[in-house]
Design a protein around this motif. Sequence first.
Motif, PDB file in Angstrom:
ATOM      1  N   ALA A 126     -11.152  -2.340  -5.921  1.00 13.38           N
ATOM      2  CA  ALA A 126     -12.854  -2.160  -6.236  1.00 13.38           C
ATOM      3  C   ALA A 126     -13.568  -3.527  -6.220  1.00 13.38           C
ATOM      4  CB  ALA A 126     -13.103  -1.582  -7.646  1.00 13.38           C
ATOM      5  N   GLU A 127     -14.834  -3.692  -5.988  1.00 13.03           N
ATOM      6  CA  GLU A 127     -15.460  -4.943  -6.187  1.00 13.03           C
ATOM      7  C   GLU A 127     -15.531  -5.929  -5.167  1.00 13.03           C
ATOM      8  OE1 GLU A 127     -17.285  -4.253 -10.493  1.00 13.03           O
ATOM      9  OE2 GLU A 127     -15.114  -5.213 -10.628  1.00 13.03           O
ATOM     10  N   ARG A 128     -14.402  -6.083  -4.363  1.00 13.97           N
ATOM     11  CA  ARG A 128     -14.277  -7.254  -3.331  1.00 13.97           C
ATOM     12  C   ARG A 128     -13.732  -6.577  -1.929  1.00 13.97           C
ATOM     13  NH1 ARG A 128      -9.740  -5.590  -6.576  1.00 13.97           N
ATOM     14  NH2 ARG A 128      -8.011  -6.871  -6.371  1.00 13.97           N
ATOM     15  N   ALA A 129     -13.494  -5.400  -1.850  1.00 18.48           N
ATOM     16  CA  ALA A 129     -13.188  -4.977  -0.361  1.00 18.48           C
ATOM     17  C   ALA A 129     -14.304  -4.415   0.497  1.00 18.48           C
ATOM     18  CB  ALA A 129     -12.264  -3.703  -0.558  1.00 18.48           C
ATOM     19  N   ARG A 130     -14.174  -5.031   1.827  1.00 19.23           N
ATOM     20  CA  ARG A 130     -15.089  -4.590   2.722  1.00 19.23           C
ATOM     21  C   ARG A 130     -15.196  -3.081   2.973  1.00 19.23           C
ATOM     22  NH1 ARG A 130     -14.455  -7.379   7.569  1.00 19.23           N
ATOM     23  NH2 ARG A 130     -16.530  -7.055   8.062  1.00 19.23           N
ATOM     24  N   ILE A 131     -16.246  -2.452   3.571  1.00 19.50           N
ATOM     25  CA  ILE A 131     -16.133  -1.094   3.716  1.00 19.50           C
ATOM     26  C   ILE A 131     -15.357  -0.856   4.932  1.00 19.50           C
ATOM     27  CG2 ILE A 131     -17.721   0.800   4.040  1.00 19.50           C
ATOM     28  CD1 ILE A 131     -17.774  -0.025   1.177  1.00 19.50           C
ATOM     29  N   PHE A 132     -15.957  -1.206   6.265  1.00 15.12           N
ATOM     30  CA  PHE A 132     -15.445  -0.941   7.541  1.00 15.12           C
ATOM     31  C   PHE A 132     -13.813  -1.276   7.380  1.00 15.12           C
ATOM     32  CE2 PHE A 132     -13.962  -1.936  11.998  1.00 15.12           C
ATOM     33  CZ  PHE A 132     -14.304  -0.535  12.519  1.00 15.12           C
ATOM     34  N   PRO A 133     -13.260  -2.289   7.033  1.00 15.95           N
ATOM     35  CA  PRO A 133     -11.962  -2.541   7.161  1.00 15.95           C
ATOM     36  C   PRO A 133     -11.118  -1.560   6.028  1.00 15.95           C
ATOM     37  CG  PRO A 133     -12.903  -4.689   6.945  1.00 15.95           C
ATOM     38  CD  PRO A 133     -13.974  -3.552   6.651  1.00 15.95           C
ATOM     39  N   THR A 134     -11.854  -1.130   5.069  1.00 11.45           N
ATOM     40  CA  THR A 134     -11.197   0.215   4.185  1.00 11.45           C
ATOM     41  C   THR A 134     -11.023   1.420   4.938  1.00 11.45           C
ATOM     42  OG1 THR A 134     -11.941  -1.196   2.326  1.00 11.45           O
ATOM     43  CG2 THR A 134     -11.321   1.010   2.157  1.00 11.45           C
ATOM     44  N   ILE A 135     -12.159   1.611   5.813  1.00  6.41           N
ATOM     45  CA  ILE A 135     -11.938   2.852   6.469  1.00  6.41           C
ATOM     46  C   ILE A 135     -10.843   2.965   7.549  1.00  6.41           C
ATOM     47  CG2 ILE A 135     -13.409   4.239   8.104  1.00  6.41           C
ATOM     48  CD1 ILE A 135     -15.839   3.683   6.572  1.00  6.41           C
ATOM     49  N   VAL A 136     -10.832   1.639   8.321  1.00 11.89           N
ATOM     50  CA  VAL A 136      -9.846   1.608   9.124  1.00 11.89           C
ATOM     51  C   VAL A 136      -8.316   1.603   8.370  1.00 11.89           C
ATOM     52  CG1 VAL A 136      -8.592  -0.093  10.793  1.00 11.89           C
ATOM     53  CG2 VAL A 136     -11.185   0.150  10.747  1.00 11.89           C
ATOM     54  N   PHE A 137      -8.455   1.038   7.369  1.00 11.48           N
ATOM     55  CA  PHE A 137      -7.158   1.010   6.620  1.00 11.48           C
ATOM     56  C   PHE A 137      -6.742   2.521   6.054  1.00 11.48           C
ATOM     57  CE2 PHE A 137      -5.246   1.488   2.367  1.00 11.48           C
ATOM     58  CZ  PHE A 137      -3.875   0.890   2.484  1.00 11.48           C
ATOM     59  N   ILE A 138      -7.582   3.358   5.877  1.00  2.49           N
ATOM     60  CA  ILE A 138      -7.342   4.755   5.416  1.00  2.49           C
ATOM     61  C   ILE A 138      -6.622   5.267   6.505  1.00  2.49           C
ATOM     62  CG2 ILE A 138      -8.247   6.815   4.858  1.00  2.49           C
ATOM     63  CD1 ILE A 138     -10.505   5.379   3.183  1.00  2.49           C
ATOM     64  N   PHE A 139      -7.414   5.152   7.858  1.00  4.69           N
ATOM     65  CA  PHE A 139      -6.739   5.860   8.954  1.00  4.69           C
ATOM     66  C   PHE A 139      -5.294   5.358   9.543  1.00  4.69           C
ATOM     67  CE2 PHE A 139      -5.996   6.595  13.473  1.00  4.69           C
ATOM     68  CZ  PHE A 139      -6.304   7.857  13.721  1.00  4.69           C
ATOM     69  N   LEU A 140      -5.104   4.268   9.206  1.00  3.15           N
ATOM     70  CA  LEU A 140      -3.574   3.779   9.622  1.00  3.15           C
ATOM     71  C   LEU A 140      -2.946   4.048   8.445  1.00  3.15           C
ATOM     72  CD1 LEU A 140      -4.720   0.049  10.837  1.00  3.15           C
ATOM     73  CD2 LEU A 140      -4.041   2.049  12.336  1.00  3.15           C
ATOM     74  N   TRP A 141      -3.216   3.947   7.358  1.00  5.60           N
ATOM     75  CA  TRP A 141      -2.380   4.128   6.204  1.00  5.60           C
ATOM     76  C   TRP A 141      -1.817   5.610   6.203  1.00  5.60           C
ATOM     77  CZ3 TRP A 141      -1.437   6.969   1.509  1.00  5.60           C
ATOM     78  CH2 TRP A 141      -0.568   6.596   0.974  1.00  5.60           C
ATOM     79  N   THR A 142      -2.674   6.481   6.372  1.00  4.60           N
ATOM     80  CA  THR A 142      -2.337   7.985   6.373  1.00  4.60           C
ATOM     81  C   THR A 142      -1.286   8.167   7.422  1.00  4.60           C
ATOM     82  OG1 THR A 142      -4.461   8.443   5.716  1.00  4.60           O
ATOM     83  CG2 THR A 142      -3.267  10.197   6.519  1.00  4.60           C
ATOM     84  N   THR A 143      -1.589   7.554   8.700  1.00  2.00           N
ATOM     85  CA  THR A 143      -0.413   7.892   9.594  1.00  2.00           C
ATOM     86  C   THR A 143       0.803   7.184   9.667  1.00  2.00           C
ATOM     87  OG1 THR A 143      -2.533   7.827  11.303  1.00  2.00           O
ATOM     88  CG2 THR A 143      -0.582   7.518  12.315  1.00  2.00           C
ATOM     89  N   LEU A 144       0.797   5.917   8.972  1.00  2.00           N
ATOM     90  CA  LEU A 144       2.061   5.009   9.259  1.00  2.00           C
ATOM     91  C   LEU A 144       2.854   5.353   7.734  1.00  2.00           C
ATOM     92  CD1 LEU A 144       0.637   2.005  10.766  1.00  2.00           C
ATOM     93  CD2 LEU A 144       2.155   3.700  11.731  1.00  2.00           C
TER      94      LEU A 144
END
Length: 465
Positions: A126-144
């Motif tokens: 919270a309060e320092r993470a960029r939005i687009f990389p976080t969305i990409v992270f959600i996809f990758l993390w769920t998969t891997l």
Amino acid sequence: MASINSIYFDSGDTGFVLISTALVWFMIPGAGYFYSGMAHRKNALSLILLCMVSVAVVTVQWFFFGYSLAFSKSGNKLIGGFRKALFLNLEKEDPYPNTNISESTFAIYQLMFAAITPALAIGSTAERARIFPTIVFIFLWTTLVYDPIAFWVWSEHGWAHDLGSLDFAGGTPVHMASGAAALAYALVLKKRMIESEEGEPKPNNVTNIILGTIMLWFGWFGFNGGSALGANPRATNAIIVTNLSASIGGITWMLWDYRLEGKFSALGFCSGAISGLVAITPASGYVSPPSAIAFGLVSGFLCNLATKLRNIFNYDDACDVFAVHFVGGFIGNILTAIFAQNSIVQLDGHSDPIDGGFLDHNWIQIVYQLANSLAGGLYSFFATLMIVLIMNEIPGLSLRASPDSETLGIDQSELGESAYYFLDELIMANVQTGEYHQMPRGRVQTNGNIRQNDVEDGRLQQPSL
């Protein structure tokens, strides 16, 4: 009873699981409101949005190949194959094993578990993470990360399932995995500017924290009760122990905090209730109501202590995801080894017998629970660390917002919107009339109704409605 090609499904069980699916979905905005209330007001909207985006991103991933990786029988003991990708080859005409529901019903129910897990993890950013990389992270993390751990624990072919570990509703795949991921992500992002300058920030909206807790607590009945996959006494027992553990956890945490300042904390009660819900999750289909008291007491006390780890090890887990979810999930897994009973499992009328835990004189269960917990937690931590470190080196995917964006707030810098337009306009009115004086580090003291609100070092602008 309804029939499909002479194969019978219990319409009551199907309806119960579908209602449980809706309840678990309801938890995801609940997590968003909980995190939003704990953050600074200039970052409140982004946290709610990211939780909702998690649903959309994971839904797409789950449909294309996520469900197949987590539950397909065509893989090995570590990961499923792609036989059920695109929701093909779901056994619509046969019940899911040991249930009276179709596999499509099971698949959509499990989607909600997959969607809420990364939503829980991003609270630490919270309060320092960029939005687009976080969305990409959600996809990758769920998969891997999520899909393999879910396969280990819940698939009939997963190594942890074969070993004999017990995890009814996600102590390891959901809570320990999200808590470990939250810690890894927070370590890479480093501390917030406001946390470094002013010490631990105060929540901006405790009523949102309470609202989020209400939504989470209510939805957890579907999370744990629905994991019985049928409207039966085992589901009822899971709901009873869930409610009891949450209640005991909330009271324990609140009373433990009372010793410090002699005041009852609303935030403390909410955090304790969540810790009790987390701890009972892996055990809810295996333990009796009296046993649930231990889960609430131990989690409310130890998760409270675990929040102090932030200060000891100097990391910034903004919403205490590690302390509540990782520690709470681990407590639940270990206590399951003590209190699990075969008599509770048999309440559903269709599950295979288990050896139980210490109460059933099955001493080896503690080894199985430790193996499940350590493997899932360590894998999630190190896999997440690799994901975020690699992403951070890719142009356009750097994780942390710029200092200017962090000062302005993620809501305005990345979304161009605000969760509190009315408050922004009220502050602007005080600024324009001169009814304020500047406080250190961009704080504002007004002589009207607003006190110590943030003016972002000259960046405050009139918001448009």
